[in-house]
Write an enzyme that holds these catalytic residues in place. Sequence first.
Site: not given
Ligand code: 2RA
Length: 339
Positions: A11, A14, A39, A129, A156, A160, A214, A235, A242, A315
């Site tokens: 749900t 992804v 849930r 991603c 990003q 994400g 990462k 972000r 992305h 992404n």
């Molecule tokens: C993000 N890469 O963009 C991380 C997790 N998907 O928040």
Amino acid sequence: MGYRIVVVGATGNVGREMLNILDEREFPVDEIAVLASRRSLGTEVSFGDKTLKTQDLATFDFTGWDIALFAVGSEATKEFAPKAAKAGCVVIDNSSLYRYDPDVPLIVPECNASAVHEMKKNIIANPNCSTAQMVVALKPLHDRARIKRVVVSTYQSVSGSGKEGMDELWEQTKAVYNPVSDVPPKKYPKEIAFNVIPHIDVFLEDGSTKEEWKMVAETKKIVDKSIKVTATCVRVPVFVGHAEAINIEFEDFLDEDEARDILRESPGIMVIDKREDGGYVTPKECVGDFATFISRIRQDSTIDNGLNLWCVSDNLRKGAALNAVQIAEVLGREILKKG
Ligand code: 2RA
């Protein structure tokens, strides 16, 4: 004959994309089960022209199922992935839990598909991603001119961080035009609407964030442990897609035109690169596509063997669901050999 497939976390953003991509790529599915937490139990999700009702992950028996695509957080993965693997169902996990485990291959099929043969726990890890799209571009260039160092800045999208991130951007953006309703930051440390936040995941001792770590660790595991990577992950107020500004230093000189030709011929890549208005890809245009788009390919003349490029991808697709389904395709071809 096809495969019995389980999608765990069906749900979420992804999970739903995994179902879409299994259908779009006509993956040979004999039977499919969609699982969710208690849930979300009973929530209906689409698989092609079918509507499936989610079952309870907590009580599901993975015995007799071939592949489980996991799209849940590390906690649920930690509890249920070993159970699935022990029952003989190969787990392809999108969480970060197993990515750095030496007994679990971390795979981007365009880079290291043969690593499926290195499975020791019946588990395969999907990369982060922001790593996935970058290594698709790095690998063919590394094969030609050996990469020494990568400097990457990411842009990003909020998807994400799941539906909550998307909702926060939406509500805060609306609030800008409707001053009476204030939407304070909740998912993010600061307002994301009309803003950018240089912080994804947690801060580490050295001042970098885990998202940046990462990209370093995963590039080394997937492409070559000798490659030095430094990342700044940001972000941005974009819903899906992305983008990354990538600077590469090679051992040997690589001409920008040759680099462009190599990328044009490489799997999973679409080069859109014209030095004119609109001659490049933006996140808005990559949504729903399978490709990793490359633009703005140009020499970096400040160092001897430098190259700059711009990399954009969906992404939720190459960064997660598509890569997982591509791993399942390799697994089917190379190991399970049904379908
Ligand atoms: C993000 N890469 O963009 C991380 C997790 N998907 O928040």
